[in-house]
Design a protein around this motif. Sequence first.
Motif, PDB file in Angstrom:
ATOM      1  N   VAL A   1      16.684  54.558 -35.764  1.00 50.07           N
ATOM      2  CA  VAL A   1      16.763  55.570 -34.706  1.00 50.07           C
ATOM      3  C   VAL A   1      15.957  55.132 -33.486  1.00 50.07           C
ATOM      4  O   VAL A   1      16.407  55.267 -32.342  1.00 50.07           O
ATOM      5  N   LYS A   2      14.768  54.591 -33.719  1.00 51.59           N
ATOM      6  CA  LYS A   2      13.934  54.129 -32.603  1.00 51.59           C
ATOM      7  C   LYS A   2      14.619  53.000 -31.838  1.00 51.59           C
ATOM      8  O   LYS A   2      14.603  52.969 -30.596  1.00 51.59           O
ATOM      9  N   LEU A   3      15.227  52.075 -32.573  1.00 56.08           N
ATOM     10  CA  LEU A   3      15.926  50.974 -31.915  1.00 56.08           C
ATOM     11  C   LEU A   3      17.092  51.497 -31.084  1.00 56.08           C
ATOM     12  O   LEU A   3      17.326  51.043 -29.951  1.00 56.08           O
ATOM     13  N   SER A   4      17.807  52.470 -31.619  1.00 54.11           N
ATOM     14  CA  SER A   4      18.905  53.085 -30.878  1.00 54.11           C
ATOM     15  C   SER A   4      18.395  53.760 -29.608  1.00 54.11           C
ATOM     16  O   SER A   4      18.998  53.637 -28.534  1.00 54.11           O
ATOM     17  N   ASP A   5      17.274  54.469 -29.729  1.00 51.35           N
ATOM     18  CA  ASP A   5      16.684  55.131 -28.555  1.00 51.35           C
ATOM     19  C   ASP A   5      16.267  54.114 -27.496  1.00 51.35           C
ATOM     20  O   ASP A   5      16.445  54.340 -26.291  1.00 51.35           O
ATOM     21  N   ASP A   6      15.708  52.997 -27.942  1.00 48.41           N
ATOM     22  CA  ASP A   6      15.284  51.953 -26.999  1.00 48.41           C
ATOM     23  C   ASP A   6      16.473  51.403 -26.217  1.00 48.41           C
ATOM     24  O   ASP A   6      16.389  51.188 -25.001  1.00 48.41           O
ATOM     25  N   PHE A   7      17.581  51.169 -26.916  1.00 43.31           N
ATOM     26  CA  PHE A   7      18.779  50.676 -26.228  1.00 43.31           C
ATOM     27  C   PHE A   7      19.336  51.734 -25.274  1.00 43.31           C
ATOM     28  O   PHE A   7      19.794  51.416 -24.170  1.00 43.31           O
ATOM     29  N   SER A   8      19.298  52.992 -25.692  1.00 41.63           N
ATOM     30  CA  SER A   8      19.808  54.074 -24.841  1.00 41.63           C
ATOM     31  C   SER A   8      19.015  54.170 -23.543  1.00 41.63           C
ATOM     32  O   SER A   8      19.586  54.373 -22.462  1.00 41.63           O
ATOM     33  N   LYS A   9      17.694  54.013 -23.646  1.00 40.33           N
ATOM     34  CA  LYS A   9      16.846  54.068 -22.453  1.00 40.33           C
ATOM     35  C   LYS A   9      17.148  52.925 -21.489  1.00 40.33           C
ATOM     36  O   LYS A   9      16.896  53.035 -20.285  1.00 40.33           O
ATOM     37  N   SER A  10      17.680  51.833 -22.034  1.00 42.12           N
ATOM     38  CA  SER A  10      18.019  50.682 -21.193  1.00 42.12           C
ATOM     39  C   SER A  10      19.435  50.763 -20.639  1.00 42.12           C
ATOM     40  O   SER A  10      19.918  49.814 -20.014  1.00 42.12           O
ATOM     41  N   GLY A  11      20.108  51.883 -20.893  1.00 42.84           N
ATOM     42  CA  GLY A  11      21.429  52.084 -20.322  1.00 42.84           C
ATOM     43  C   GLY A  11      22.594  51.733 -21.217  1.00 42.84           C
ATOM     44  O   GLY A  11      23.749  51.760 -20.781  1.00 42.84           O
TER      45      GLY A  11
END
Length: 209
Positions: free
Chosen positions: A59-69
């Motif tokens: 989930v954290k990795l997914s959130d990190d990618f989402s924040k990067s667009g």
Amino acid sequence: MEESAKRVLILCVDLDDDIGNKTGLETPIIGRENVLRAAERLALLDPEEADSNAMFASVKLSDDFSKSGYLTEVCVVSGLKNGGLDASRKAMSEIMHVAKLFSPSEVYVVTDGFGEEDIEPVLKARLPLAGVRRVVVKQSRAIEESYIVLGRYLKMLFTDPRFKRWVLGLGGLLITLFTVLSHFRSYEEVNTVFWSIVGITILIKGLDL
């Protein structure tokens, strides 16, 4: 924005299906909130279960990618309790099902670090695998807790049905054969027979024969 953004699929792979065996949940578990709820449920039922940490990391990795667009999706897939080829086939079937729904341009795998290496070559051949992250739980008291963790895994070898038939069954067989053969044969012959049995057993287990 969504049409031009890269589509990143985060796969948390639980090859021995701890999530299903311990929570009763069926996989694939798709979506951030669903994965979070499943991870919390597993952590509450078994706080020492490494797969819950892998799910949170997904989930954290997914959130990190989402924040990067990036446009992301996160899901949990599983195999079977006893592992082996059937477990890999089940996990791959679930992965391909999710990939068909999401059509990712990049795929990242998150695991607890044990056993999932078998499906990586197959996954890489069928999907755009961009990375693998193995989650290892940090220990606050490194030396002392290392012994505790080691003790837990040693206990698992002697109590878990998946392992004890090899550790105890094979161990007992080898000790018995070694004792009997040493009574009738020379040390060199006993040593040859002993290691031949060990080698054949490892070969059978390694190739799932």
